[in-house]
Design a protein around this motif. Structure first.
Motif, short mmCIF file in Angstrom:
data_model
loop_
_atom_site.label_atom_id
_atom_site.label_comp_id
_atom_site.label_asym_id
_atom_site.label_seq_id
_atom_site.Cartn_x
_atom_site.Cartn_y
_atom_site.Cartn_z
N LEU A 1 -2.69 -3.10 7.92
CA LEU A 1 -3.13 -3.64 6.91
C LEU A 1 -3.03 -5.45 6.79
N THR A 2 -4.06 -6.35 6.77
CA THR A 2 -3.69 -7.04 6.46
C THR A 2 -3.96 -7.97 4.92
N ASP A 3 -3.99 -7.52 4.64
CA ASP A 3 -3.40 -7.67 2.46
C ASP A 3 -2.56 -6.77 2.05
N ASP B 1 -1.33 -5.77 -0.94
CA ASP B 1 -1.08 -5.30 -2.01
C ASP B 1 -2.75 -5.00 -2.55
N LYS B 2 -3.49 -6.02 -2.04
CA LYS B 2 -5.04 -5.54 -2.23
C LYS B 2 -5.00 -3.25 -1.65
N ALA B 3 -5.08 -3.20 -0.89
CA ALA B 3 -5.33 -2.32 -0.12
C ALA B 3 -4.91 -1.50 -0.95
N THR B 4 -3.28 -1.47 -2.15
CA THR B 4 -2.67 -0.60 -2.84
C THR B 4 -3.59 -0.52 -4.06
N LEU B 5 -4.20 -2.07 -4.43
CA LEU B 5 -5.33 -2.17 -5.36
C LEU B 5 -6.61 -1.36 -5.26
#
Length: 386
Positions: free
Chosen positions: A354-356, A358-362
């Motif tokens: 996954l490349t981001d 933090d954004k994935a979690t949000l």
């Protein structure tokens, strides 16, 4: 009080199916919904008129006429500006947060430092951000719901039963925020939300089973079985960071005490008597072939590859998704992990970085709370087309 009949229940069920069908397409038509769901056209039109009156859907021009000619159908889609949701990820160093329109479109994403702050101080920052978005985001209904990402265990009663990094001090954020802002508030484990992100924003239900492993201060995983989040009996499913392995002294120890990002940083800080070490400095040391850093990362590669392989075997999945800021900073580490995983069993496990994270979690949190806002909990929603 009106008695709810079987006809009412059928109407409610059909409404959910129609709303789901509209959400899961960039745009569609009433005729297409009727064909897809096998519902009478008049039933679909009646439900659509109801959704339109509520401003949950909007018309976006004409579609193509059928091959026999006739009047062109009207394209319809979910109306993003109906309202917005808020998601907060309460991590060790920072509070990450995101605002999304109803269709999942990102309005804003940011973060605030919370290192060594009390839960009361963190709660105040959350309130400040909620009030900021309440006054700056333009929509019809305003705030529709809030999802909180927890780096710990959340049980089926929405209670935080384990939190190794943040002391919640009996602070019931769900109850407080729900009563203050009068919207649904949901708590969920951070790794579970990453898995939901993969399912709803990436995979779009092509794979029924998947595992997402998050490697941050600790190690956790989110498990999707038959397209549904598997939480276990007490919400503890996916706690792979507690998997036992042998340390350098041959003693059994939880793998996250060896292979989490913080474990690597703490190990090198102790061995080299360094302060203010972070992942980027660790990556620089590794690329410069500093012996201690090379040894720590090589052990990380071996142990994480084994964990990934075993997890794939446990859940019979061909897709594994890895969220790791350390691997984002040094993709070559991920590449070596992928090679090692294949060597372990000459398997065909598909490994995706996954490349981001933090954004994935949000975004996973956005999906969870959107399901609540639309009263579609348990229904599949595809955010990739919106």
């Amino acid at each position: 009080m009106k008695t709810i009949t079987n006809k009412d229940l059928m109407r409610q069920a059909n409404r959910k199916l129609v709303l789901q069908e509209i959400f899961n397409n960039k745009y569609t038509t009433r005729a297409a919904i009727s064909r897809q769901l096998g519902l009478n056209k008049s039933t679909v039109s009646s439900i659509y008129d109801e959704l339109k009156a509520e401003q949950l859907v909007e018309e976006v021009g004409e579609g193509a006429a059928s091959h026999v000619g006739g009047r062109k159908p009207t394209n319809i889609r979910i109306y993003g500006d109906y309202g917005f949701t808020l998601s907060f990820d309460i991590s060790f160093h920072n509070l990450h947060f995101m605002a999304n329109y109803l269709n999942g479109q990102v309005i804003d994403q940011s973060e605030a430092p919370i290192y060594q702050k009390s839960i009361q101080e963190i709660s105040q920052i959350i309130d400040e951000q909620i009030n900021h978005y309440l006054t700056t985001v333009t929509s019809i209904k305003g705030l529709l719901g809030i999802c909180l990402s927890i780096h710990g265990i959340v049980n089926d009663q929405q209670e935080i039963t384990y939190s190794p990094f943040v002391n919640f001090d009996n602070e019931n954020l769900r109850e407080r925020l729900g009563s203050k802002y009068h919207v649904p508030v949901v708590l969920e484990n951070e790794s579970n939300l990453t898995a939901v992100y993969v399912r709803d924003f990436m995979m779009t239900f092509d794979h029924k089973n998947l595992v997402a492993i998050s490697i941050h201060k600790g190690i956790g995983s989110g498990v999707i079985l038959d397209n549904r989040l598997f939480r276990g009996f007490k919400g503890q499913a996916g706690e792979v960071g507690r998997t036992l392995t042998k340390n350098a002294a041959g003693q059994l120890t939880p793998i996250e005490q060896i292979c989490s990002e913080d474990a690597i940083i703490n190990r090198l800080s102790d061995e080299l008597n360094l302060t203010d070490l972070n992942r980027y400095k660790v990556v620089d040391m590794y690329r410069n072939r500093e012996p201690h850093a090379v040894a720590a990362i090589n052990e990380f590669i071996q142990e994480i590859a084994g964990l990934i392989y075993n997890s794939a075997m446990y859940f019979d999945t061909g897709a594994m998704y890895i969220g790791s800021p350390l691997m984002e900073a040094a993709p070559e580490i991920f590449d070596q992990v992928a090679v090692r995983v294949q060597q372990l069993g000459k398997s065909e496990i598909e490994l995706v970085r996954l490349t981001d994270s933090d954004k994935a979690t949000l975004l996973g949190a956005c999906s969870v709370i959107t399901h609540y806002a639309l009263d579609l909990v348990g229904y599949s929603l595809d955010f990739s087309k919106n």
